[in-house]
Structure formats: structure tokens, C-alpha cells
Write an enzyme that holds these catalytic residues in place. Structure first.
Site, PDB file in Angstrom:
ATOM      1  N   THR A 275      37.915  43.426  53.338  1.00  0.00           N
ATOM      2  CA  THR A 275      38.687  42.843  52.247  1.00  0.00           C
ATOM      3  C   THR A 275      39.905  42.083  52.762  1.00  0.00           C
ATOM      4  OG1 THR A 275      40.135  43.482  50.409  1.00  0.00           O
ATOM      5  CG2 THR A 275      39.790  45.136  52.077  1.00  0.00           C
ATOM      6  N   ASP A 276      40.419  41.168  51.936  1.00  0.00           N
ATOM      7  CA  ASP A 276      41.669  40.475  52.312  1.00  0.00           C
ATOM      8  C   ASP A 276      42.876  41.403  52.220  1.00  0.00           C
ATOM      9  OD1 ASP A 276      41.866  40.679  49.527  1.00  0.00           O
ATOM     10  OD2 ASP A 276      42.134  38.532  49.168  1.00  0.00           O
ATOM     11  N   GLU A 277      42.715  42.558  51.533  1.00  0.00           N
ATOM     12  CA  GLU A 277      43.880  43.441  51.330  1.00  0.00           C
ATOM     13  C   GLU A 277      44.400  44.027  52.629  1.00  0.00           C
ATOM     14  OE1 GLU A 277      43.932  46.121  48.107  1.00  0.00           O
ATOM     15  OE2 GLU A 277      42.793  44.807  46.791  1.00  0.00           O
TER      16      GLU A 277
ATOM     17  N   GLY B 183      53.620  50.131  44.695  1.00  0.00           N
ATOM     18  CA  GLY B 183      53.352  49.367  45.929  1.00  0.00           C
ATOM     19  C   GLY B 183      52.493  48.131  45.702  1.00  0.00           C
TER      20      GLY B 183
ATOM     21  N   ASP C 262      22.660  54.590  49.282  1.00  0.00           N
ATOM     22  CA  ASP C 262      23.846  54.658  48.421  1.00  0.00           C
ATOM     23  C   ASP C 262      24.012  56.096  47.935  1.00  0.00           C
ATOM     24  OD1 ASP C 262      25.461  52.320  46.444  1.00  0.00           O
ATOM     25  OD2 ASP C 262      25.548  54.457  45.940  1.00  0.00           O
TER      26      ASP C 262
ATOM     27  N   ARG D  67      51.657  48.989  39.077  1.00  0.00           N
ATOM     28  CA  ARG D  67      50.976  49.777  40.112  1.00  0.00           C
ATOM     29  C   ARG D  67      51.986  50.061  41.245  1.00  0.00           C
ATOM     30  NH1 ARG D  67      45.813  46.780  42.697  1.00  0.00           N
ATOM     31  NH2 ARG D  67      44.672  47.792  41.036  1.00  0.00           N
TER      32      ARG D  67
ATOM     33  N   TYR E 128      43.835  52.579  49.936  1.00  0.00           N
ATOM     34  CA  TYR E 128      42.552  51.855  50.014  1.00  0.00           C
ATOM     35  C   TYR E 128      42.560  50.847  51.166  1.00  0.00           C
ATOM     36  CZ  TYR E 128      39.264  48.046  49.142  1.00  0.00           C
ATOM     37  OH  TYR E 128      38.318  47.066  49.302  1.00  0.00           O
TER      38      TYR E 128
ATOM     39  N   SER F 100      42.632  52.370  54.572  1.00  0.00           N
ATOM     40  CA  SER F 100      41.346  52.942  55.002  1.00  0.00           C
ATOM     41  C   SER F 100      40.367  51.840  55.398  1.00  0.00           C
ATOM     42  CB  SER F 100      40.752  53.845  53.906  1.00  0.00           C
ATOM     43  OG  SER F 100      40.368  53.087  52.786  1.00  0.00           O
ATOM     44  N   LYS F 101      40.420  50.707  54.703  1.00  0.00           N
ATOM     45  CA  LYS F 101      39.541  49.582  55.080  1.00  0.00           C
ATOM     46  C   LYS F 101      39.990  48.997  56.421  1.00  0.00           C
ATOM     47  CE  LYS F 101      36.598  47.808  53.081  1.00  0.00           C
ATOM     48  NZ  LYS F 101      35.129  48.078  53.077  1.00  0.00           N
TER      49      LYS F 101
HETATM   50  P1  NAD Z   1      31.865  49.467  44.354  1.00  0.00           P
HETATM   51  O1  NAD Z   1      32.880  50.540  44.253  1.00  0.00           O
HETATM   52  O2  NAD Z   1      31.401  48.776  43.126  1.00  0.00           O
HETATM   53  O3  NAD Z   1      30.545  50.035  45.073  1.00  0.00           O
HETATM   54  C1  NAD Z   1      30.581  50.861  46.188  1.00  0.00           C
HETATM   55  C2  NAD Z   1      29.208  51.482  46.354  1.00  0.00           C
HETATM   56  O4  NAD Z   1      29.239  52.323  47.530  1.00  0.00           O
HETATM   57  C3  NAD Z   1      28.788  52.380  45.186  1.00  0.00           C
HETATM   58  O5  NAD Z   1      27.454  52.117  44.835  1.00  0.00           O
HETATM   59  C4  NAD Z   1      28.925  53.788  45.748  1.00  0.00           C
HETATM   60  O6  NAD Z   1      27.994  54.714  45.184  1.00  0.00           O
HETATM   61  C5  NAD Z   1      28.622  53.563  47.231  1.00  0.00           C
HETATM   62  N1  NAD Z   1      29.219  54.594  48.091  1.00  0.00           N
HETATM   63  C6  NAD Z   1      30.473  55.095  48.030  1.00  0.00           C
HETATM   64  N2  NAD Z   1      30.656  56.014  48.997  1.00  0.00           N
HETATM   65  C7  NAD Z   1      29.479  56.085  49.687  1.00  0.00           C
HETATM   66  C8  NAD Z   1      29.048  56.825  50.810  1.00  0.00           C
HETATM   67  N3  NAD Z   1      29.856  57.711  51.413  1.00  0.00           N
HETATM   68  N4  NAD Z   1      27.797  56.645  51.276  1.00  0.00           N
HETATM   69  C9  NAD Z   1      26.962  55.758  50.670  1.00  0.00           C
HETATM   70  N5  NAD Z   1      27.321  55.033  49.594  1.00  0.00           N
HETATM   71  C10 NAD Z   1      28.569  55.184  49.115  1.00  0.00           C
HETATM   72  O7  NAD Z   1      32.455  48.447  45.414  1.00  0.00           O
HETATM   73  P2  NAD Z   1      32.273  46.864  45.498  1.00  0.00           P
HETATM   74  O8  NAD Z   1      33.322  46.216  44.684  1.00  0.00           O
HETATM   75  O9  NAD Z   1      30.849  46.521  45.281  1.00  0.00           O
HETATM   76  O10 NAD Z   1      32.675  46.641  47.029  1.00  0.00           O
HETATM   77  C11 NAD Z   1      31.695  46.716  48.052  1.00  0.00           C
HETATM   78  C12 NAD Z   1      32.370  46.479  49.387  1.00  0.00           C
HETATM   79  O11 NAD Z   1      33.004  45.219  49.402  1.00  0.00           O
HETATM   80  C13 NAD Z   1      33.463  47.499  49.724  1.00  0.00           C
HETATM   81  O12 NAD Z   1      33.419  47.766  51.088  1.00  0.00           O
HETATM   82  C14 NAD Z   1      34.749  46.780  49.370  1.00  0.00           C
HETATM   83  O13 NAD Z   1      35.820  47.264  50.167  1.00  0.00           O
HETATM   84  C15 NAD Z   1      34.386  45.359  49.717  1.00  0.00           C
HETATM   85  N6  NAD Z   1      35.095  44.321  48.974  1.00  0.00           N
HETATM   86  C16 NAD Z   1      35.130  44.338  47.613  1.00  0.00           C
HETATM   87  C17 NAD Z   1      35.765  43.308  46.922  1.00  0.00           C
HETATM   88  C18 NAD Z   1      35.820  43.279  45.421  1.00  0.00           C
HETATM   89  O14 NAD Z   1      36.553  42.433  44.865  1.00  0.00           O
HETATM   90  N7  NAD Z   1      35.100  44.108  44.703  1.00  0.00           N
HETATM   91  C19 NAD Z   1      36.362  42.267  47.647  1.00  0.00           C
HETATM   92  C20 NAD Z   1      36.326  42.298  49.042  1.00  0.00           C
HETATM   93  C21 NAD Z   1      35.669  43.316  49.690  1.00  0.00           C
HETATM   94  O1  DAU Z   2      41.288  41.542  47.244  1.00  0.00           O
HETATM   95  C1  DAU Z   2      40.054  42.193  47.382  1.00  0.00           C
HETATM   96  C2  DAU Z   2      40.105  43.491  46.615  1.00  0.00           C
HETATM   97  O2  DAU Z   2      40.062  43.156  45.240  1.00  0.00           O
HETATM   98  C3  DAU Z   2      38.967  44.452  46.968  1.00  0.00           C
HETATM   99  O3  DAU Z   2      39.098  44.839  48.303  1.00  0.00           O
HETATM  100  C4  DAU Z   2      39.007  45.690  46.072  1.00  0.00           C
HETATM  101  O4  DAU Z   2      37.890  46.518  46.344  1.00  0.00           O
HETATM  102  C5  DAU Z   2      38.953  45.225  44.629  1.00  0.00           C
HETATM  103  O5  DAU Z   2      39.065  46.343  43.770  1.00  0.00           O
HETATM  104  C6  DAU Z   2      40.092  44.240  44.340  1.00  0.00           C
HETATM  105  O6  DAU Z   2      41.390  44.905  44.417  1.00  0.00           O
HETATM  106  P1  DAU Z   2      42.554  44.587  43.356  1.00  0.00           P
HETATM  107  O7  DAU Z   2      43.484  45.725  43.323  1.00  0.00           O
HETATM  108  O8  DAU Z   2      43.111  43.231  43.584  1.00  0.00           O
HETATM  109  O9  DAU Z   2      41.628  44.505  42.024  1.00  0.00           O
HETATM  110  P2  DAU Z   2      41.859  45.063  40.554  1.00  0.00           P
HETATM  111  O10 DAU Z   2      40.773  44.476  39.698  1.00  0.00           O
HETATM  112  O11 DAU Z   2      42.066  46.531  40.505  1.00  0.00           O
HETATM  113  O12 DAU Z   2      43.240  44.371  40.139  1.00  0.00           O
HETATM  114  C7  DAU Z   2      43.378  42.961  40.177  1.00  0.00           C
HETATM  115  C8  DAU Z   2      44.820  42.642  39.776  1.00  0.00           C
HETATM  116  O13 DAU Z   2      44.997  42.978  38.386  1.00  0.00           O
HETATM  117  C9  DAU Z   2      45.846  43.462  40.535  1.00  0.00           C
HETATM  118  O14 DAU Z   2      47.002  42.662  40.756  1.00  0.00           O
HETATM  119  C10 DAU Z   2      46.199  44.592  39.568  1.00  0.00           C
HETATM  120  C11 DAU Z   2      46.016  43.963  38.195  1.00  0.00           C
HETATM  121  N1  DAU Z   2      45.573  44.882  37.129  1.00  0.00           N
HETATM  122  C12 DAU Z   2      44.476  45.652  37.345  1.00  0.00           C
HETATM  123  C13 DAU Z   2      44.040  46.538  36.388  1.00  0.00           C
HETATM  124  C14 DAU Z   2      42.847  47.428  36.628  1.00  0.00           C
HETATM  125  C15 DAU Z   2      46.251  44.907  35.920  1.00  0.00           C
HETATM  126  O15 DAU Z   2      47.236  44.173  35.721  1.00  0.00           O
HETATM  127  N2  DAU Z   2      45.804  45.778  34.964  1.00  0.00           N
HETATM  128  C16 DAU Z   2      44.750  46.615  35.141  1.00  0.00           C
HETATM  129  O16 DAU Z   2      44.419  47.408  34.213  1.00  0.00           O
END
Ligand code: NAD
Ligand code: DAU
Length: 348
Positions: A132-134, A289, A31, A287, A158, A161-162
Site C-alpha cells: 500500500t501507499d500508506e 493519527g 483465503d 481518526r 495497519y 504491519s504492511k
Molecule cells: P480485504 O480486507 O477486503 O480482503 C482481505 C482478504 O484476506 C479477505 O478475504 C480475508 O479473508 C483474507 N485474509 C485475512 N487474513 C488472512 C490470512 N491470515 N490468511 C489467508 N487469508 C486471509 O482487503 P483488500 O482491500 O482486498 O486488500 C487486499 C490487499 O491489498 C491487502 O494486502 C491490502 O493491504 C492491499 N491494498 C489494499 C488497498 C485498498 O484500497 N483496499 C490499497 C492498496 C493495497
Molecule cells: O491508501 C491505500 C489504503 O487505502 C489501503 O492500504 C487500505 O487497505 C484501505 O483501507 C485504504 O485505507 P484508508 O484509511 O485510506 O481507507 P478508508 O476507506 O478507511 O478511508 C478513506 C478516507 O476516508 C480516510 O481519510 C478516512 C476517511 N473516512 C473513512 C471512513 C470509514 C471518513 O471520513 N469516514 C469514514 O467513516
């Protein structure tokens, strides 16, 4: 042993902790420790010899080659990424570097390592890419949930890129035969989530008596999955998923954002009677888009791998709130420096 990348992030730290609670197989955790990586989330295994932490970048080919040669993992779970949509709108560069270039370099290092394994090891090896589903874009209210056949239509830097990294992973299977599996998961929530994402931000702001910023009309829909369920799904796909396949993972929990925020307020009210958290809800600029709706059809993983989430939203959100209430020093520690700067800049 297995190699996990991004294992100090939100899902990564939950995955590492769950893995070591369920298995004796060791983990190498690579990490970079960006603002989102936090070793405090792994403090309970600080002295566990089954966990080897290495600070570094998935795009550092020399380092990755060295790690692979030294530790000889049987599988890689790639969780490392830049993950926050709002940050990708302010500055996409890091997302391109880590999610696209980093994944490409990681795949190259892994391909070289995999080519040197013997036939049985090559066959059993897995590269599990967490996506991700995005990548599927946004759904209208009347449309069915995303299946694995849904076309890719990413809308933010984001998700683009995914999507790009998913295509690279797919190409390495088709072109080089690398045994990959990809998972596309919906929104996670639970312990150790950085308080820039909706659920932890609302909990910590409410506890601090700060505004709860809801984007636009608050009617955007996400499909919420408790993080431990995501971890169990990844373990299951690693164990039994078919190479070259993708698996959607979701919680069957579609909810509009405003309902999530109101639920958090109501549950906090139970622990702190007398407060009026609902009054903190503040509608703010949307936000750019902003995707309206995500919903995952998780039928395939249930049918083929017999996986279903264990938590409902009602049980998961209570566990999450309890965790944040009991771990306020973790929150205070991550709310310094980079986090404070982000909140100031983004919500100004
Ligand atoms: P996060 O941002 O909490 O953690 C990402 C981790 O990756 C961090 O510890 C960071 O230090 C590390 N990192 C970043 N760039 C790096 C690099 N170049 N080399 C090595 N380590 C690096 O993210 P998360 O929410 O835990 O998500 C993890 C994965 O799951 C991601 O790929 C994200 O796209 C995917 N995902 C997240 C969600 C969600 O709701 N959080 C949902 C679906 C998929
Ligand atoms: O769907 C999976 C994705 O979910 C992952 O791939 C991403 O890594 C993860 O960050 C998440 O993306 P979202 O954009 O859906 O999550 P976020 O928590 O940023 O926002 C969730 C919803 O809430 C979204 O519709 C935006 C809204 N939001 C978010 C923030 C931070 C608000 O209304 N207010 C806020 O301050």
C-alpha cells in the site's frame, strides 16, 4: 497455475474474476475467510474448474506446503491481509499476526518450495506482494507525490504491519534470491468492497437514509484507483516486472474526502431525484493519527511497463454506484453479524 492469497476479499475477488475472464490459467485461492472474505463475491465462478478455493491461513505452514506441493504454482500473488486502518487502531493484534507473522511464514513455505524447483522454474517463479501507499506516511499539501524512493514512515498499526511485511519480502530477495516484486497501491474502490471503507459505506448509508460520517474536517486527501485498474496493474507487473523491484500504482486522482462524499450524494441524487443526500453528511470525531494526504507518482510503472489506469474517477465512481445499486442483496448479506457489530462499536 498461480496461487492467490486473500482471493475472497475486495481486491482479491476482483482479481480472481478478472484473471479468469482474461486467461485460461487456473487459480488456487487460499483465503482464511475472515469477516472481510466473502465467497458470494465469487459465486459467478462457483462451478468453474479453473478456480480451486481453499479456506486457510497464510501462516499455516503445513497447509501452505501441502498446497504448493500439490498444485505447483508458477507464481504467488499475496493479497491476504488485515486491511482496515480503523480496525487496526481498535485492535492491532490481528494485523501483526496476519500481515507480519503470516507473511513471514508464507515466505518461508515459498522459499522451501522454490528451492526444490529446477533451474528454469526457479528463474521464472514470482512472488508478487501487494502493498500500500500508506507505508510512505503522510504528505504535506506542497510535497510531491510518493515515488518508489520515498522513505518508509508508516503511522498506523495497519501501515506499520504492511511496511514490516514489505521489508521481509525485500529481505527474502536480497538474502535468499527469492524472485519477488512488490506493488504499493493507492486507495481502491469498486464492486465487492466491504461497506466499512469510505466509498461503499457512504453509498450504503445514503441509500438507507443514515448519517454519512466524515472524519475531522473532511479535507484529507486520497488518490483513488478503480479496482479493475489495480488488477490490470498486478497482472502487468506479474508478467513483466523486474524481480527485486517495487512499483507504485495509483490513479492520478487526488481528492479530498468531502469531495468524494459530495460526488456520491450528487450521483445518487440523479437516480433518486427528490432525496437530499447531502443533508446526511455528518462531521464526526477524527481518526487518531489520521494521515492527511496520500498521492502516488505512478511514472515508473507507466515508463517501464507501459501501464496506465483505464478509468477516471468520474467513470469509475459511476460504475461503482451502479454496482451497489444493482447488488443490494450482496450488501444486505455482508451487513449482518460482524459488520453490524463493527458499525455499532466504531460509530457509537
Ligand atoms: P480485504 O480486507 O477486503 O480482503 C482481505 C482478504 O484476506 C479477505 O478475504 C480475508 O479473508 C483474507 N485474509 C485475512 N487474513 C488472512 C490470512 N491470515 N490468511 C489467508 N487469508 C486471509 O482487503 P483488500 O482491500 O482486498 O486488500 C487486499 C490487499 O491489498 C491487502 O494486502 C491490502 O493491504 C492491499 N491494498 C489494499 C488497498 C485498498 O484500497 N483496499 C490499497 C492498496 C493495497
Ligand atoms: O491508501 C491505500 C489504503 O487505502 C489501503 O492500504 C487500505 O487497505 C484501505 O483501507 C485504504 O485505507 P484508508 O484509511 O485510506 O481507507 P478508508 O476507506 O478507511 O478511508 C478513506 C478516507 O476516508 C480516510 O481519510 C478516512 C476517511 N473516512 C473513512 C471512513 C470509514 C471518513 O471520513 N469516514 C469514514 O467513516
Amino acid at each position: 497455475m498461480i496461487l492467490v492469497t486473500g482471493g475472497a476479499g475486495f481486491i482479491g475477488s476482483n482479481f480472481v474474476l478478472d484473471w479468469l475472464a482474461q486467461s485460461d490459467e487456473a487459480i488456487v485461492n487460499l483465503d482464511k475467510l475472515t469477516y472481510a472474505g466473502n465467497l458470494q463475491s465469487l459465486s459467478s465462478i462457483a462451478n468453474d474448474p479453473r478456480h480451486i478455493f481453499i479456506q486457510g491461513d497464510i501462516g499455516d505452514a503445513e497447509l501452505v506446503a501441502h498446497i504448493l506441493k500439490q498444485h505447483r504454482p508458477r507464481a504467488i500473488v499475496n493479497l491476504a491481509a488485515e486491511s482496515h486502518v480503523d480496525r487496526s487502531i481498535h485492535g492491532p493484534e490481528d494485523f501483526i499476526q496476519t500481515n507480519i507473522v503470516g507473511t513471514f511464514r508464507l515466505l518461508e513455505s515459498v522459499r522451501a518450495y522454490w528451492n526444490e524447483l529446477d533451474a528454469a522454474q526457479r528463474q521464472n517463479f514470482r512472488f508478487l506482494h501487494v502493498s500500500t501507499d500508506e507505508v510512505y506516511g503522510s504528505l504535506a499539501q506542497c510535497e510531491p507525490a510518493f515515488t518508489e524512493q520515498h522513505r518508509y514512515e508508516p503511522n498506523s498499526p495497519y501501515s506499520a504491519s504492511k511496511a514490516s511485511s514489505d521489508h521481509l519480502v525485500r529481505a527474502y530477495h536480497h538474502t535468499y534470491g527469492l524472485p519477488v516484486v512488490t506493488t504499493n497501491c493507492s486507495n481502491n474502490y469498486g464492486p465487492y468492497q466491504f461497506p466499512e471503507k469510505l466509498i461503499p459505506l457512504m453509498i450504503v448509508n445514503a441509500l438507507a437514509g443514515k448519517p454519512l460520517p466524515v472524519y475531522g474536517d473532511g479535507q484529507q486527501i486520497r488518490d483513488w484507483l478503480y479496482v479493475a485498474d489495480h488488477c490490470s496493474a498486478i497482472r502487468r507487473v506479474l508478467e513483466a516486472g523486474t524481480t527485486g523491484e517495487t512499483y507504485n500504482i495509483g490513479g492520478w486522482n487526488e481528492k479530498p474526502n468531502i469531495e468524494i462524499v459530495q460526488t456520491i450524494c450528487a450521483l445518487l441524487q440523479e437516480t433518486c431525484p427528490g432525496s437530499s443526500f447531502n443533508q446526511l453528511i455528518t462531521y464526526v470525531k477524527d481518526r487518531p493519527g489520521h494521515d492527511r494526504r496520500y498521492a502516488i507518482d505512478a511514472t515508473k510503472i507507466e515508463r517501464e511497463l507501459n501501464w496506465r489506469p483505464a478509468e477516471t474517477f468520474e467513470t469509475g465512481i459511476r460504475k461503482t454506484i451502479d454496482w451497489y445499486l444493482s447488488n443490494q442483496s450482496w450488501v444486505a448479506d455482508v451487513q449482518t453479524g460482524a459488520c453490524r457489530d463493527w458499525i455499532k462499536k466504531h460509530y457509537a
